[in-house]
Scaffold this motif. Structure first.
Motif, PDB file in Angstrom:
ATOM      1  N   LYS A  36       0.849  -1.193   0.000  1.00 52.95           N
ATOM      2  CA  LYS A  36       0.000   0.000   0.000  1.00 52.95           C
ATOM      3  C   LYS A  36       0.888   1.247   0.000  1.00 52.95           C
ATOM      4  N   LYS A  37       1.905   1.226   0.880  1.00 54.52           N
ATOM      5  CA  LYS A  37       2.873   2.315   0.963  1.00 54.52           C
ATOM      6  C   LYS A  37       4.274   1.712   0.971  1.00 54.52           C
ATOM      7  N   VAL A  38       5.217   2.452   0.412  1.00 58.91           N
ATOM      8  CA  VAL A  38       6.621   2.030   0.385  1.00 58.91           C
ATOM      9  C   VAL A  38       7.430   3.051   1.169  1.00 58.91           C
ATOM     10  N   TYR A  39       8.273   2.560   2.054  1.00 57.77           N
ATOM     11  CA  TYR A  39       9.167   3.398   2.855  1.00 57.77           C
ATOM     12  C   TYR A  39      10.597   3.034   2.501  1.00 57.77           C
ATOM     13  N   VAL A  40      11.505   4.000   2.594  1.00 58.42           N
ATOM     14  CA  VAL A  40      12.932   3.727   2.397  1.00 58.42           C
ATOM     15  C   VAL A  40      13.712   4.272   3.584  1.00 58.42           C
ATOM     16  N   VAL A  41      14.795   3.567   3.928  1.00 58.94           N
ATOM     17  CA  VAL A  41      15.649   4.018   5.011  1.00 58.94           C
ATOM     18  C   VAL A  41      17.100   3.636   4.730  1.00 58.94           C
ATOM     19  N   GLY A  42      17.972   4.548   5.071  1.00 57.92           N
ATOM     20  CA  GLY A  42      19.416   4.350   4.962  1.00 57.92           C
ATOM     21  C   GLY A  42      20.070   5.548   5.627  1.00 57.92           C
ATOM     22  N   GLY A  61       3.614   6.618  -9.581  1.00 56.57           N
ATOM     23  CA  GLY A  61       2.307   6.566  -8.953  1.00 56.57           C
ATOM     24  C   GLY A  61       2.248   5.830  -7.627  1.00 56.57           C
ATOM     25  N   TYR A  62       3.393   5.396  -7.110  1.00 55.76           N
ATOM     26  CA  TYR A  62       3.415   4.717  -5.814  1.00 55.76           C
ATOM     27  C   TYR A  62       3.401   5.740  -4.682  1.00 55.76           C
ATOM     28  N   GLU A  63       2.840   5.334  -3.540  1.00 57.48           N
ATOM     29  CA  GLU A  63       2.869   6.166  -2.341  1.00 57.48           C
ATOM     30  C   GLU A  63       4.154   5.817  -1.590  1.00 57.48           C
ATOM     31  N   VAL A  64       5.091   6.755  -1.545  1.00 51.97           N
ATOM     32  CA  VAL A  64       6.435   6.473  -1.030  1.00 51.97           C
ATOM     33  C   VAL A  64       6.837   7.516   0.003  1.00 51.97           C
ATOM     34  N   TYR A  65       7.521   7.034   1.045  1.00 53.84           N
ATOM     35  CA  TYR A  65       7.982   7.908   2.123  1.00 53.84           C
ATOM     36  C   TYR A  65       9.422   7.584   2.481  1.00 53.84           C
ATOM     37  N   VAL A  66      10.164   8.618   2.836  1.00 57.46           N
ATOM     38  CA  VAL A  66      11.498   8.462   3.390  1.00 57.46           C
ATOM     39  C   VAL A  66      11.339   8.472   4.903  1.00 57.46           C
ATOM     40  N   VAL A  67      11.833   7.426   5.563  1.00 55.07           N
ATOM     41  CA  VAL A  67      11.697   7.336   7.012  1.00 55.07           C
ATOM     42  C   VAL A  67      12.297   8.588   7.651  1.00 55.07           C
ATOM     43  N   GLY A  68      11.516   9.201   8.535  1.00 57.15           N
ATOM     44  CA  GLY A  68      11.965  10.389   9.239  1.00 57.15           C
ATOM     45  C   GLY A  68      11.423  11.687   8.674  1.00 57.15           C
ATOM     46  N   ILE A  70       8.815  14.545   7.801  1.00 59.07           N
ATOM     47  CA  ILE A  70       7.795  15.072   8.703  1.00 59.07           C
ATOM     48  C   ILE A  70       6.397  14.557   8.381  1.00 59.07           C
ATOM     49  N   THR A  71       6.116  14.200   7.134  1.00 58.07           N
ATOM     50  CA  THR A  71       4.779  13.737   6.758  1.00 58.07           C
ATOM     51  C   THR A  71       4.669  12.216   6.706  1.00 58.07           C
ATOM     52  N   GLU A  72       5.643  11.510   7.258  1.00 59.08           N
ATOM     53  CA  GLU A  72       5.639  10.043   7.243  1.00 59.08           C
ATOM     54  C   GLU A  72       4.468   9.501   8.066  1.00 59.08           C
ATOM     55  N   PRO A  73       3.590   8.697   7.441  1.00 56.16           N
ATOM     56  CA  PRO A  73       2.494   8.086   8.199  1.00 56.16           C
ATOM     57  C   PRO A  73       2.959   6.792   8.878  1.00 56.16           C
ATOM     58  N   ALA A  74       2.086   6.221   9.690  1.00 54.23           N
ATOM     59  CA  ALA A  74       2.382   4.962  10.366  1.00 54.23           C
ATOM     60  C   ALA A  74       2.548   3.836   9.349  1.00 54.23           C
ATOM     61  N   ILE A  75       3.499   2.959   9.605  1.00 57.54           N
ATOM     62  CA  ILE A  75       3.690   1.775   8.768  1.00 57.54           C
ATOM     63  C   ILE A  75       2.771   0.671   9.276  1.00 57.54           C
ATOM     64  N   THR A  76       2.268  -0.162   8.362  1.00 55.59           N
ATOM     65  CA  THR A  76       1.353  -1.248   8.725  1.00 55.59           C
ATOM     66  C   THR A  76       1.790  -2.534   8.038  1.00 55.59           C
ATOM     67  N   GLU A  77       1.038  -3.581   8.296  1.00 53.90           N
ATOM     68  CA  GLU A  77       1.320  -4.876   7.666  1.00 53.90           C
ATOM     69  C   GLU A  77       1.054  -4.859   6.164  1.00 53.90           C
ATOM     70  N   SER A  78       0.435  -3.821   5.650  1.00 47.60           N
ATOM     71  CA  SER A  78       0.170  -3.689   4.208  1.00 47.60           C
ATOM     72  C   SER A  78       1.311  -3.001   3.473  1.00 47.60           C
ATOM     73  N   ASP A  79       2.356  -2.621   4.209  1.00 43.24           N
ATOM     74  CA  ASP A  79       3.395  -1.760   3.654  1.00 43.24           C
ATOM     75  C   ASP A  79       4.732  -2.483   3.486  1.00 43.24           C
ATOM     76  N   LEU A  80       5.653  -1.775   2.841  1.00 46.76           N
ATOM     77  CA  LEU A  80       6.981  -2.298   2.533  1.00 46.76           C
ATOM     78  C   LEU A  80       8.034  -1.293   2.971  1.00 46.76           C
ATOM     79  N   LEU A  81       9.068  -1.794   3.630  1.00 49.71           N
ATOM     80  CA  LEU A  81      10.239  -0.988   3.966  1.00 49.71           C
ATOM     81  C   LEU A  81      11.410  -1.481   3.147  1.00 49.71           C
ATOM     82  N   ILE A  82      12.048  -0.571   2.409  1.00 42.97           N
ATOM     83  CA  ILE A  82      13.265  -0.881   1.666  1.00 42.97           C
ATOM     84  C   ILE A  82      14.433  -0.277   2.435  1.00 42.97           C
ATOM     85  N   VAL A  83      15.344  -1.141   2.842  1.00 43.60           N
ATOM     86  CA  VAL A  83      16.501  -0.737   3.637  1.00 43.60           C
ATOM     87  C   VAL A  83      17.751  -0.825   2.774  1.00 43.60           C
ATOM     88  N   GLY A  84      18.566   0.198   2.837  1.00 43.28           N
ATOM     89  CA  GLY A  84      19.879   0.159   2.208  1.00 43.28           C
ATOM     90  C   GLY A  84      20.943   0.193   3.285  1.00 43.28           C
TER      91      GLY A  84
END
Length: 184
Positions: A36-42, A61-68, A70-84
């Protein structure tokens, strides 16, 4: 010297990208599509590479957030975190992966160390087999300083993944401008 150094860097990048598992990249694309949402962190330059990937995914067209941010919403079981994290041991990405995992989110780790602490929280590991600060076996050595080859490879993989999505979905490039920033 410019042409010589350019050839050396491009040769390193070609070597690395040819050793990334294409099946893992296909799996990354499937997880991005499922999320549903994609987050990235590094951290550091790795984060810069991931921010570029996040921006391009947003253009698709994806809903994407950079961890940290200010507008980052809560992550859920429907979401993906990409870690570098090349080493898979950097504290901030490791703790964020642990936290995302605890919320049931899928976690993908782009890294060089297949035996890192990140494994405990990762659903998919994509190995970028470059030289790390750990000097592990089977790493591709680099003439470049520190972890430049990892960051460059990650940046290019982000663009490769996005172009693969464009081709798979048969997106029209001109239509993507609707997602581009327009307050510039």
């Amino acid at each position: 010297m410019y042409h010589k150094v350019t050839k050396e860097i491009l040769a390193e990048l070609t070597d690395v990208l040819n050793q990334v598992d294409p099946r893992a990249i296909e799996s990354v694309i499937k997880e991005i599509d499922r999320a549903k949402k994609v987050y990235v962190v590094g951290v550091g330059r790795v984060l810069l590479s991931l921010e570029a990937m996040a921006k391009r995914l947003a253009h698709l067209g994806y809903e994407v957030y950079v961890v940290g941010q200010i507008t980052e919403p809560a992550i859920t079981e429907s979401d993906l975190l990409i870690v570098g994290s090349g080493s898979g041991e950097s504290l901030f990405p490791l703790m964020i992966a642990q936290k995302a995992h605890s919320f049931g989110a899928k976690v993908i780790h782009f890294g060089a160390n297949p035996n890192s602490s990140m494994n405990d929280y990762t659903d998919l590991f994509v190995r970028i087999p470059v030289q790390t600060k750990l000097s592990l076996a089977n790493e591709i050595n680099s003439i470049q300083p520190m972890t430049s080859l990892f960051e460059q490879s990650l940046l290019l993989l982000g663009d490769i993944i996005c172009l693969m999505i464009i081709k798979q979905k048969e997106l029209v490039l001109a239509d993507l401008w609707q997602y581009h920033a327009n307050l510039e």
